[in-house]
Design an enzyme around this catalytic site. Structure first.
Site, short mmCIF file in Angstrom:
data_model
loop_
_atom_site.label_atom_id
_atom_site.label_comp_id
_atom_site.label_asym_id
_atom_site.label_seq_id
_atom_site.Cartn_x
_atom_site.Cartn_y
_atom_site.Cartn_z
N ARG A 182 51.89 54.46 24.83
CA ARG A 182 51.78 55.92 24.66
C ARG A 182 52.69 56.39 23.53
O ARG A 182 52.57 57.53 23.07
CB ARG A 182 52.18 56.66 25.94
CG ARG A 182 51.35 56.40 27.20
CD ARG A 182 49.88 56.51 26.98
NE ARG A 182 49.31 55.18 26.66
CZ ARG A 182 48.11 55.00 26.14
NH1 ARG A 182 47.35 56.03 25.84
NH2 ARG A 182 47.66 53.79 25.88
N ASP A 208 31.52 54.34 27.86
CA ASP A 208 32.94 54.46 27.50
C ASP A 208 33.80 54.04 28.69
O ASP A 208 33.41 54.19 29.84
CB ASP A 208 33.24 55.92 27.13
CG ASP A 208 34.58 56.08 26.45
OD1 ASP A 208 35.18 55.06 26.04
OD2 ASP A 208 35.04 57.23 26.33
N GLU A 209 34.99 53.52 28.40
CA GLU A 209 35.98 53.15 29.43
C GLU A 209 35.38 52.22 30.49
O GLU A 209 35.54 52.43 31.70
CB GLU A 209 36.58 54.40 30.10
CG GLU A 209 37.24 55.38 29.15
CD GLU A 209 38.60 54.92 28.64
OE1 GLU A 209 38.97 53.76 28.91
OE2 GLU A 209 39.28 55.73 27.98
N GLN A 242 43.91 47.83 29.94
CA GLN A 242 44.22 49.19 30.37
C GLN A 242 43.49 49.56 31.66
O GLN A 242 43.30 50.74 31.95
CB GLN A 242 43.89 50.20 29.27
CG GLN A 242 44.74 50.04 28.02
CD GLN A 242 44.54 51.18 27.04
OE1 GLN A 242 44.99 52.31 27.24
NE2 GLN A 242 43.83 50.90 25.95
N LYS A 295 38.58 53.78 19.42
CA LYS A 295 37.38 53.50 20.19
C LYS A 295 36.43 54.70 20.22
O LYS A 295 35.21 54.53 20.18
CB LYS A 295 37.73 53.07 21.61
CG LYS A 295 38.18 54.18 22.53
CD LYS A 295 38.34 53.71 23.95
CE LYS A 295 38.78 54.85 24.87
NZ LYS A 295 37.75 55.92 24.98
N THR A 296 36.97 55.91 20.29
CA THR A 296 36.11 57.10 20.33
C THR A 296 35.33 57.23 19.03
O THR A 296 34.14 57.56 19.03
CB THR A 296 36.95 58.36 20.59
OG1 THR A 296 37.70 58.19 21.79
CG2 THR A 296 36.06 59.58 20.73
#
Length: 758
Positions: free
Chosen positions: A623, A241-242, A275, A54-55
């Site tokens: 993770r 973002d997020e 998330q 995503k970044t």
């Protein structure tokens, strides 16, 4: 007032910047990533699963807008949640542009709003030089407001009222906007008035708190169409973002900036509804779920190719999260060719001690195979769970770090409780006594402390003796005399109880009688429940030692386990603290009903809370790059009693094809099958309350009761105990044995806890 359009380019066509030589920044993107980058006009929601890049998408899209001539740098508003993310985006965009990225409106929500507010401060009664108060100053100011309103700060702590006020601000509510339905009972119904007074005092001081930055700017944009129009002209594109972590006021601010009359909304939000795990700090997952409703005609691009984890890990995580109803839907799949790997391990263990030994043993084995310790992590649902693993790692000599928090024995409430124990064990410990003499508050001021020190020096006695001398002489008066007399009585009774009732009971009673436990039970601070959990875990830890002195000596040795900051160390942290991180090997202990999912979350949040707990489990599994080991214990000790535990419902929801069950699997499955249907029916959200196992006084070194042995063990027999190792039976008393262990001394315990080896 400064017109922002004077500082930014107008809406004239923007010349394209030349892309860096020999760099096609789109070639390395997969099809979905490229679609997200090249979909420039109109509202776009990028559903980016864990590890899907995503970044890269967000920064490449930013650079693409500039390189294609759609906008100047200052015409793109890019919003992140952390300063670290903002720095990373700035660096990546600069790399793609081939030069430093300057003049950007790029930063966190609060940093951008502070920048805006300095230009429009007069609309909320401030000047552009306003101060932003830190937490200490906020509490100090709120105390003044509470005193003026005669709100009892002992009954209603200022930190609790500040929490109420900040929650209102997170929801975009000014004092005038709070309705009866949104009001709080805090302060006996005085919270709304105190909020209004607090805001008025901030204006008088030409100051804001952190929450005001967003609240004020949202109000200005909502009530001043001229200011809003300036920003509509200024910003051609908005990148967020997020987005799943936005709260209400952040959502309102973004929507005001994005939606304009007569024109489309060029807003791109990147996030993952699966998330969204921060509702406890105001995040609203509904913000991302209603994106299409807020922005009709919005396009959704799903990033589902994961470049982090193996196929079994992704399949297990996807199978688990599919049980959530409130989601937009996506399925992670491996994005690399080398993603075949180990299935997710579900390890069933007998008790929490065996769980810590299992984790430690696997770490040692991996480390012997050159697996870096820094690529291993233990992720827990709650902070109190780290203690058992800290102690096991110390025993094994494996260095570790606790990320995002203090090591267990460094936490303030633990140090306070240990100080109480030190005074019981050693009355001459003046440092420990000074630490807790006014915890909870007993009215001991500076003058009283000076009198105590003077008496101690004059008579050359410890402070505890000095207190008793002043009590006997009548030198202490009023409330201080009453409180210190009660405290000294608590210490005296605790010392008597050590020999009579045992150190576990004595310490638990001491913390209750002195009011220390009650201080946290009555606290309205958001940290209080976690601190109480830590205190319960501390008392549980006492049961692992034969005496209070032995425990205190152990703690002293633990506190000396300080490692170099740059050393190769195992990572311990909560799952919330692990978001955004990744490790080769991840251990996920404590997957039991009541722990994970958290009973408190189920009680407070119902089905919404359950779905967030499941999202948290999804985050935990994703993770892991190479291996994930989930574990649950059949029994956990609460004070001196053992309780049977039920495996988490999340284990049952993992797809069988992608998990490997090890350990006492048959026992765990029998427990699950024989348990009442606690996950369905009329009340599906209440975790089954484990029964307390039938036990009277269980010795500190014993494990949970096991079936009785058919053949008695004779004196002289050689036996083996999982914790204490090999030993020789020296005496028997029915099913109890006195064993002289080779390395652990003499212990008395049930014969069912050892194996005869010769």
């Amino acid at each position: 007032m400064t017109d922002v359009t004077d500082l930014l380019a107008d809406s004239a066509p923007v010349p394209a910047l030349a892309p860096p030589p020999a760099m096609d920044y789109l070639v390395s993107l997969n099809a979905e990533q490229r679609e997200a980058v090249e979909t420039i006009d109109g509202p776009l929601l990028v559903l980016a699963g864990a590890g899907t890049g995503k970044t890269r998408v967000l920064t490449t899209r930013f650079a693409h807008i500039l390189l294609s001539g759609r906008a100047f740098p200052g015409q793109v508003l890019a919003v992140t949640f952390t300063n670290k993310a903002a720095r990373e985006m700035r660096e990546r965009v600069g790399h793609l542009l081939g030069r430093p990225a300057e003049g950007l409106w790029l930063g966190t929500f609060h940093a951008l709003c502070a920048r805006m507010l300095r230009r429009h401060a007069e609309y909320v009664g401030l000047t552009s030089s306003f101060s932003i108060l830190d937490t200490d100053d906020q509490i100090r100011l709120l105390k003044q407001v509470m005193e003026a309103r005669r709100i009892d700060a002992k009954r209603w702590p200022p930190q609790g009222l500040m929490g109420v006020i900040q929650r209102w601000k997170d929801r975009g509510l000014t004092p005038a906007a709070i309705t009866a339905a949104e009001d709080s009972e805090f302060g006996g119904g005085a919270a709304r008035g105190a909020y209004a007074d607090y805001q008025a005092r901030l204006v008088q001081l030409n100051a804001t708190d952190f929450g005001d930055l967003m609240l004020h700017m949202t109000e200005i944009l909502r009530t001043r169409p001229d200011v809003l129009a300036q920003y509509h002209r200024a910003f051609r594109y908005i990148l967020v973002d997020e987005y799943q972590d936005t709260n209400t006021v952040q959502y309102l601010w973004l929507r005001l900036l994005a939606k304009r009359e007569g024109g489309g909304a060029n807003i791109c939000c990147v996030g993952d509804d699966d998330q969204s795990i921060y509702s406890w700090r105001g995040a609203e997952v509904e913000n991302i779920l209603r994106f299409e409703k807020d922005f009709p005609g919005a396009r959704i691009v799903r990033l589902e190719r994961n470049y982090r984890s193996t196929a079994p890990i992704l399949a297990a995580a996807s199978g688990l999260i599919a049980h959530n109803g409130g989601r937009l839907g996506k399925t992670l799949r491996p994005g690399r060719a080398d993603t075949t790997g180990e299935r997710v391990v579900v390890a069933s263990v007998w008790d929490s001690d065996e769980e810590a030994r299992m984790v430690g043993g696997r770490m040692e084995s991996l480390h012997r195979d050159n697996h870096p310790l820094s690529e291993m992590a233990v992720l827990v649902r709650a902070g109190f769970q780290t203690r058992a693993f800290e102690e096991r790692l110390i025993t094994l000599g494996l260095p570790y770090r606790v990320i995002g928090g203090l090591r267990f024995y460094e936490r303030a409430e633990i140090r306070d409780a240990i100080a109480y124990m030190r005074v019981v064990s050693q009355p001459a410990d003046d440092l420990a006594f000074e630490r807790i003499i006014n915890l909870p508050r007993r009215g001991v001021g500076d003058a009283t402390l000076q009198a105590l020190h003077h008496e101690a020096r004059a008579a050359q006695v410890p402070l505890t003796v000095a207190v008793q001398r002043l009590l006997d002489s009548g030198a202490l008066k009023g409330r201080v005399r009453e409180q210190l007399n009660a405290l000294m009585g608590c210490f005296m009774r605790a010392r008597d109880a050590l020999g009579r009732d045992g150190h576990v009971s004595a310490v638990g009673t001491l913390l209750d009688e002195t009011g220390y436990t009650g201080m946290w039970q009555s606290s309205k601070s958001p940290e209080a429940p976690g601190r109480l959990d830590n205190l319960k875990e501390l008392v549980r830890a006492l049961a692992d030692f034969e005496s209070l002195g032995g425990f205190l000596e152990h703690v002293s040795l633990v506190m000396e386990n300080e490692e170099s900051a740059n050393a190769d160390r195992v990572n311990l942290m909560t799952i919330h603290g692990a978001k955004g991180l990744e490790f080769d090997t991840v251990f996920l202990p404590g997957w039991e009903e009541g722990i994970f999912p958290s009973q408190r979350t189920l009680d407070e949040g119902g089905n919404k809370g359950l779905e967030e707990e499941r999202r948290l489990a999804y985050v935990a599994i994703t993770r892991a790059r190479l291996r994930a080991i989930i574990s649950h214990a059949a029994n956990r000790r609460i004070y001196a009693n053992w309780q049977s535990a039920i495996p988490s419902r999340f284990i049952e929801e993992l797809p069988d094809a992608h998990i490997e069950i090890t350990g006492s699997a048959s026992l765990a499955r029998e427990q699950r099958m024989s348990a009442p249907p606690v996950f369905g029916g009329q009340f599906p959200l209440t975790a089954k309350r484990p029964r307390v196992m039938e036990a009277t006084v269980i010795a500190a070194w014993e494990q949970p009761p096991r079936p009785k042995r058919e053949t008695a063990i004779a004196v002289g027999a050689r036996v083996f105990h999982q914790k204490f190792g090999p030993g020789t039976v020296r005496a028997t008393d029915e099913d109890r044995l006195e064993i002289e262990f080779d390395h652990a001394g003499t212990k008395r315990l049930m014969d069912s806890y050892v194996e005869q080896v010769g």
